[in-house]
Structure formats: structure tokens, C-alpha cells
Design a protein around this motif. Structure first.
Motif, mmCIF file in Angstrom:
data_model
loop_
_atom_site.group_PDB
_atom_site.id
_atom_site.type_symbol
_atom_site.label_atom_id
_atom_site.label_comp_id
_atom_site.label_asym_id
_atom_site.label_seq_id
_atom_site.Cartn_x
_atom_site.Cartn_y
_atom_site.Cartn_z
ATOM 1 N N PHE A 195 0.786 -1.157 0.148
ATOM 2 C CA PHE A 195 -0.033 0.036 -0.104
ATOM 3 C C PHE A 195 0.872 1.128 0.042
ATOM 4 O O PHE A 195 0.659 2.078 -0.702
ATOM 5 C CB PHE A 195 -0.775 0.015 1.256
ATOM 6 N N TYR A 196 1.676 1.339 0.818
ATOM 7 C CA TYR A 196 2.565 2.546 1.146
ATOM 8 C C TYR A 196 3.729 2.546 -0.139
ATOM 9 O O TYR A 196 4.017 3.662 -0.731
ATOM 10 C CB TYR A 196 3.524 2.602 2.329
ATOM 11 N N HIS A 197 4.153 1.437 -0.792
ATOM 12 C CA HIS A 197 5.126 1.498 -1.908
ATOM 13 C C HIS A 197 4.219 2.280 -2.965
ATOM 14 O O HIS A 197 4.822 3.033 -3.889
ATOM 15 C CB HIS A 197 5.261 -0.221 -2.366
ATOM 16 N N SER A 198 2.914 2.045 -3.253
ATOM 17 C CA SER A 198 2.126 2.628 -4.182
ATOM 18 C C SER A 198 2.031 3.965 -4.299
ATOM 19 O O SER A 198 1.874 4.627 -5.224
ATOM 20 C CB SER A 198 0.681 2.120 -4.276
ATOM 21 N N PHE A 199 2.596 4.714 -2.894
ATOM 22 C CA PHE A 199 2.714 6.202 -2.998
ATOM 23 C C PHE A 199 4.070 6.501 -3.137
ATOM 24 O O PHE A 199 4.366 7.773 -3.170
ATOM 25 C CB PHE A 199 2.381 6.726 -1.638
ATOM 26 N N GLY A 200 4.993 5.526 -3.046
ATOM 27 C CA GLY A 200 6.332 5.913 -3.628
ATOM 28 C C GLY A 200 7.464 5.711 -2.379
ATOM 29 O O GLY A 200 8.297 6.050 -2.381
ATOM 30 N N PHE A 201 6.927 5.120 -1.186
ATOM 31 C CA PHE A 201 7.620 4.957 -0.059
ATOM 32 C C PHE A 201 8.589 3.896 -0.198
ATOM 33 O O PHE A 201 8.180 2.703 -1.053
ATOM 34 C CB PHE A 201 6.834 4.291 1.171
ATOM 35 N N LYS A 202 9.922 3.653 0.309
ATOM 36 C CA LYS A 202 10.827 2.677 0.170
ATOM 37 C C LYS A 202 11.232 2.236 1.552
ATOM 38 O O LYS A 202 11.206 2.921 2.538
ATOM 39 C CB LYS A 202 12.024 3.247 -0.655
ATOM 40 N N ASN A 203 11.333 0.997 1.829
ATOM 41 C CA ASN A 203 11.639 0.257 2.983
ATOM 42 C C ASN A 203 13.114 0.818 3.408
ATOM 43 O O ASN A 203 14.180 0.861 2.592
ATOM 44 C CB ASN A 203 11.825 -1.113 2.793
ATOM 45 N N ILE A 204 13.539 1.282 4.576
ATOM 46 C CA ILE A 204 14.578 1.567 5.111
ATOM 47 C C ILE A 204 14.894 0.763 6.405
ATOM 48 O O ILE A 204 16.084 1.046 7.170
ATOM 49 C CB ILE A 204 14.962 3.187 5.403
ATOM 50 N N SER A 205 14.158 -0.339 6.659
ATOM 51 C CA SER A 205 14.747 -1.323 7.990
ATOM 52 C C SER A 205 14.182 -2.698 7.757
ATOM 53 O O SER A 205 13.117 -2.740 6.776
ATOM 54 C CB SER A 205 13.924 -0.479 9.154
ATOM 55 N N PRO A 206 14.751 -3.483 8.360
ATOM 56 C CA PRO A 206 14.123 -4.781 8.258
ATOM 57 C C PRO A 206 12.756 -4.737 9.024
ATOM 58 O O PRO A 206 12.610 -3.866 9.835
ATOM 59 C CB PRO A 206 14.813 -5.520 8.972
ATOM 60 N N VAL A 207 11.921 -5.644 9.073
ATOM 61 C CA VAL A 207 10.890 -5.941 9.742
ATOM 62 C C VAL A 207 11.072 -6.043 11.361
ATOM 63 O O VAL A 207 12.177 -6.807 11.478
ATOM 64 C CB VAL A 207 9.846 -7.167 9.311
ATOM 65 N N TYR A 208 10.585 -5.437 12.102
ATOM 66 C CA TYR A 208 10.645 -5.371 13.504
ATOM 67 C C TYR A 208 9.645 -5.470 14.296
ATOM 68 O O TYR A 208 8.353 -4.979 13.710
ATOM 69 C CB TYR A 208 11.496 -4.387 13.957
ATOM 70 N N LEU A 209 9.289 -5.806 15.429
ATOM 71 C CA LEU A 209 8.100 -5.970 16.273
ATOM 72 C C LEU A 209 8.127 -4.580 17.256
ATOM 73 O O LEU A 209 8.872 -4.116 17.743
ATOM 74 C CB LEU A 209 8.238 -7.050 17.313
#
Length: 150
Positions: A123-137
């Protein structure tokens, strides 16, 4: 087709009724519905900008909270919600786009960083966001940090 009104207010501009309605919806979704006990209302609410959609009866149907952090080059938003009975209407997309538009207009040249629930990455990728961390709790819910360069 129902019309929705976009509202954008700082905390000190909200009426007591508006503030209680916002807190009720946030607690209902993030604490009760997601079964996640945590301090939902926090000190960031003192300086937040609240972006929300209301229906013709002035009920909140979608919401986000914009906050500034310690880094002057970064702004953030979170607490993104759509009230359950409105989730089939793509109001999540509408409220996030309105939030991004407000940020770009009022905080030009700032990067937008969010902590997204992991299942919402696309959903957020569709706005142009990019991941900058691994998945965390965070509060026992998988999250990932994402950034949007403007």
C-alpha cells in the motif's frame, strides 16, 4: 455516493468533542480491534496535526496524525485508520493522499518517514515509499520503517 469532508487541525484547534472522537476511534482500532494494549494517546498528540475525513453526520471515517521529530529534515505521520464499516470505500488511499498533500505543501523538502505495519508495505509502496529497515516488532505487531523522498 456519500461525500466526505476533509479536516486538518492542530490539537489546540480541535474542540473537546472532536478530540474525544479522534481518541475514541484510535483506541477502538489500535487497542481494542487489534488487541494491542499500549499507551495510544501520547505526548506527540500535544503538537500533532490531525487529518481526518468526516461523513455528512460529522462522524470520523478516516484519520491520520502528522508529527515532527527530532530531525528537522524529516516529518512523519501515523495512526492511519479507516473505521471498519467504511473500509471497502478506499478511504485509506484518500486519507493518506490528503496527508501527503498537506505535508508537501506545509513542510516542503522534508523527507517523510513512517513506521508502517508490515502487511501494508505494498500500500505504501504505491505512494512511492521505500523500505529503510528490516521488519521489527512494535507492540508485538510487525512493522517496517519506510521513507518517501520529496
Amino acid at each position: 455516493m456519500e461525500e466526505y469532508t476533509l479536516n486538518v487541525k492542530r490539537t489546540n484547534e480541535l474542540s473537546a468533542e472532536e478530540l474525544i472522537s479522534i481518541f475514541k476511534q484510535r483506541v477502538n482500532i489500535f487497542v481494542v480491534e487489534q488487541k494491542c494494549p499500549y499507551q495510544e494517546v501520547d505526548d506527540k498528540d500535544y503538537i500533532a496535526v490531525h487529518v481526518y475525513l468526516t461523513d455528512t453526520n460529522n462522524n470520523i471515517v478516516a484519520y491520520t496524525r502528522i508529527i515532527t521529530g527530532e530531525d528537522p529534515n524529516i516529518i512523519s505521520f501515523g495512526r492511519v485508520l479507516v473505521v471498519k464499516k467504511y473500509r471497502h470505500l478506499k478511504l485509506g488511499r484518500k486519507i493518506v493522499q490528503a496527508t501527503l498533500d498537506y505535508i508537501k505543501l506545509n513542510y516542503p523538502k522534508k523527507k517523510i518517514q513512517i513506521g508502517a505495519q508490515n502487511y501494508l508495505q505494498n500500500f505504501y509502496h504505491s505512494f512511492g515509499f521505500k523500505n529503510i529497515s528490516p521488519v521489527y516488532l512494535e507492540d508485538n505487531i510487525p512493522h517496517v520503517d519506510m521513507i518517501l523522498d520529496v
